[in-house]
Design a protein around this motif. Structure first.
Motif, short mmCIF file in Angstrom:
data_model
loop_
_atom_site.label_atom_id
_atom_site.label_comp_id
_atom_site.label_asym_id
_atom_site.label_seq_id
_atom_site.Cartn_x
_atom_site.Cartn_y
_atom_site.Cartn_z
N GLN A 347 0.80 -1.22 0.00
CA GLN A 347 0.00 0.00 0.00
C GLN A 347 0.84 1.28 0.00
OE1 GLN A 347 -3.22 -0.11 2.86
NE2 GLN A 347 -3.58 -2.30 2.50
N GLY A 348 2.14 1.10 -0.11
CA GLY A 348 3.02 2.25 -0.24
C GLY A 348 3.38 2.50 -1.70
N THR A 349 4.51 3.14 -1.91
CA THR A 349 4.99 3.50 -3.25
C THR A 349 6.24 2.70 -3.59
OG1 THR A 349 4.14 5.76 -2.98
CG2 THR A 349 5.79 5.41 -4.70
N TYR A 351 9.11 2.23 -6.83
CA TYR A 351 9.57 2.65 -8.16
C TYR A 351 11.07 2.36 -8.30
CZ TYR A 351 11.10 7.04 -5.84
OH TYR A 351 11.68 7.96 -5.02
N HIS A 356 13.55 8.24 -10.02
CA HIS A 356 13.64 9.18 -8.89
C HIS A 356 13.98 10.58 -9.40
CE1 HIS A 356 14.27 10.45 -4.76
NE2 HIS A 356 15.41 11.02 -5.14
N THR A 362 7.36 15.57 -2.58
CA THR A 362 6.26 15.28 -1.66
C THR A 362 6.78 15.37 -0.23
OG1 THR A 362 6.74 12.90 -1.71
CG2 THR A 362 5.12 13.73 -3.32
N LYS A 367 8.49 9.42 6.93
CA LYS A 367 8.18 8.24 6.12
C LYS A 367 9.32 7.23 6.21
CE LYS A 367 4.29 9.76 4.13
NZ LYS A 367 2.99 9.10 4.27
N ASP A 531 7.11 2.68 3.78
CA ASP A 531 6.10 3.48 3.08
C ASP A 531 6.49 3.69 1.62
OD1 ASP A 531 4.46 4.11 5.45
OD2 ASP A 531 6.24 5.22 6.09
N ILE A 532 7.81 3.77 1.38
CA ILE A 532 8.35 3.98 0.03
C ILE A 532 9.49 3.00 -0.17
CG2 ILE A 532 9.47 5.62 -1.53
CD1 ILE A 532 8.22 7.88 0.17
#
Length: 614
Positions: A347-349, A351, A356, A362, A367, A531-532
């Motif tokens: 449910q995080g991000t 990539y 980047h 953000t 985080k 979270d990321i």
């Protein structure tokens, strides 16, 4: 005296031991040896090298003897190579350098190894070249013999570049049509659009690889079109993450024909470098179509040319028929993006590091960020998140080689590419003149010296749980770069954050097992809240990009790119790719400057009919 190979395909070499000499007369030694070599080369069919080369000696050749890049190891291999090619090549008229740093001299290379080194010049049947010799003795009184020999073709006779005293006049009168014809700007506009001719060469990508080889080709009189999908030349650097700067110093990273100004910063910010690329393309009169992508490319084996369809930014399409395609999309161009079980439920991000831009885009304060990978990009991204208030953990699977930008990097270039050093062109000859297996062996000694200089940083990293890897032989950054294209970090500040515990490190040899909704589950069973997640997992083989854009038919005929082949040369880079009329060009700024010359000479030789397309 012997050179021992101890690492199989890893090209791990044990350097020879030589007697310490202080009474040698380097110029007399080098001149006598060159005279004897030229005498032998005059009769290639009866060539005998026993008196000139040690049994375990090396010869690296860049196009002088064969239209390829070769490294030959052992006197018997060298003798066979010369017997095969000298009849056509006709190396002759050897002349020692008589000025500057690289005149004949006795060098103490590392403890226990000294040699007489010298730059020299020569001619071949088709051109002129520059080389380097390294002569050693098996004992204190024996004959001086070659341990390492280097020959490189630098220009072709009759089609020399218009450099220096040969520069073009630039006035209207010598232009086609004379005074009544087109002015320079009118001619440039037609050239840039290829309104009157087809480009002989299509270069795909306008980064350092494309711009350097484009400038070399045009200087040799080979028409060249460079296409790039980006909006502007230099966007391949501008579009990368906000804090990126080059990790190599200015004197090492000059472009072909146009060095950076004396007041240029030592390490170049990405946007400044992008602007330099854009200015370079204009100053070098390169024909660049931006906002242009390759739609398809088909090779005609009978005709020896390509049919390439490109889509331009205005919506139009153009069919081109070049004889050569040079692929310059970047050795770090195609992101290697792994996928993991359960990733869709996270449910995080998530990539890839190539996506980047900047953590400040953000609010990441507080985080939990996990950066997967500990190379240059991984460190830079981790530092960027930390500086914007995130709780950062770097996930490390295997060790990473680390050296500092303020100490270690400058030691890499000591005596060559440095302020106040010899001319760049001479440094380029010397830096590439040793076969890579020998360079790696010497790098073992240099890496030890760098580690001593960087001891405080390296010890701090070890205490913080960061795993260091100096390579299977301890060759450090040289082996990491030329065999893996990564696996190292040039420290510009992140190491101290790790040492101070501000950025955490988690070592997990088997990596990520799966994703949970808010965490990563490691193969060892531990979890990391996240979270990321940034996958700084590197880049795929350049051949993958070819397959993606041009399809299997072209890619299947190409070889994989990078890493050392059986001889110790880089696979498929700057040399025949396996597919006729198709070339790979890449590397850092310095390698692109140096090897663009050899790639351009190969294409020019094909255009002049000196070699046949295959």
């Amino acid at each position: 005296m012997a050179t021992t190979l101890t690492g199989g395909s890893q090209h791990i070499v044990e350097l020879p031991s030589t007697p310490s000499r202080s009474d040698a007369e380097p110029r007399a030694v080098a001149q006598q040896w060159l005279t004897n070599l030229e005498s032998q080369l005059g009769h290639p069919e009866t060539l005998s090298l026993a008196e000139l080369f040690h049994p375990e000696s090396w010869w690296r050749d860049m196009l002088a003897l064969d239209w390829e890049l070769h490294t030959k190891h052992s006197a018997s291999q060298i003798q066979e190579f010369l017997r095969k090619h000298q009849g056509r090549a006709q190396l002759s008229k050897f002349r020692l350098q008589d000025k500057g740093k690289f005149q004949p001299r006795l060098e103490q290379v590392v403890d226990g190894l000294s040699w007489v080194s010298a730059m020299f010049f020569f001619e071949t049947a088709v051109g002129c070249g520059t080389g380097m010799l390294r002569l050693t003795q098996a004992d204190g009184s024996g004959p001086w013999k070659a341990y390492a020999m280097y020959t490189s073709l630098q220009e072709l006779k009759g089609v020399e570049e218009p450099l220096g005293k040969r520069r073009r006049a630039g006035t209207t009168e010598p232009m086609p049509g004379g005074v009544a014809g087109e002015t320079w700007i009118e001619r440039r506009r037609r050239q840039a659009e290829f309104l009157d001719e087809e480009p002989a060469t299509l270069v795909v990508g306008s980064g350092q690889a494309g711009l350097n080889v484009g400038a070399r080709l045009q200087s040799l009189g080979v028409s060249c079109l460079i296409v790039d999908k980006n909006e502007r030349v230099g966007d391949n650097w501008r579009n990368r993450y906000r804090t990126l700067v080059t990790h190599d110093p200015a004197e090492f990273t000059h472009m072909a024909y146009l060095p950076f100004p004396q007041n240029w910063p030592q390490f170049t910010p990405k946007d400044k470098l992008g602007d330099w690329f854009e200015a370079y393309a204009s100053l070098m009169e390169l024909n660049v179509w931006t906002r242009t992508s390759v739609v398809s490319a088909e090779y005609n084996d009978t005709a020896g040319d390509w049919t390439v369809i490109v889509a331009r930014g205005d919506g139009s399409r153009r069919t081109l028929r070049p004889r050569h395609v040079v692929w310059c999309t970047g050795h770090s161009g195609e992101a290697l993006i792994p996928s993991f079980q359960g990733q869709e439920s996270f449910q995080g991000t998530v990539y890839h590091g190539s996506q980047h831009r900047d953590a400040s885009e953000t609010d990441v304060r507080g985080k939990k960020v996990v950066v997967v990978g500990t190379g240059n990009s991984g460190h830079d991204i981790a530092q960027n998140f930390y500086e914007n208030g995130a709780d950062v953990t770097m996930l490390q699977r295997r060790g990473t080689y680390v050296l500092t930008a303020n100490k270690g990097v400058f030691m890499l270039h000591d005596g060559l590419h440095e302020d106040g050093g010899p001319p760049t062109e001479e440094c380029d000859i010397v830096s590439e003149s040793l076969p890579w297996p020998i360079q790696l062996a010497l790098s073992v000694h240099l890496t030890r010296r760098i580690a001593t200089a960087d001891k405080e940083t390296l010890d701090g990293l070890r205490r913080a749980g960061f795993q260091l890897d100096f390579g299977p032989d301890g060759a450090g950054i040289a082996r990491a770069y030329f065999t893996r294209g990564g696996g190292y970090y040039i420290d510009v500040g992140c190491s101290q954050l790790i040492i101070d515990g501000k950025i955490k490190v988690k070592h997990s040899p088997r990596g990520i097992s799966r994703f949970g909704p808010h965490e990563l589950v490691l193969a060892e069973g531990e979890t990391l809240d996240a979270d990321i997640v940034v996958l700084a997992t590197g880049y795929d083989n350049m051949r993958t990009t070819v397959r993606k854009v041009l399809g299997d038919k072209v890619a299947d005929r190409c070889k994989d790119v990078w890493d050392l082949d059986e001889e110790g040369e880089l696979n498929a880079m700057w040399r025949p790719s396996g597919h006729p009329g198709f070339w790979f060009m890449g590397g850092n700024l310095a390698l692109c400057r140096i090897y663009s010359k050899f790639l351009a000479l190969q294409i020019k030789a094909l255009e002049e009919g000196l070699i046949s397309q295959s």
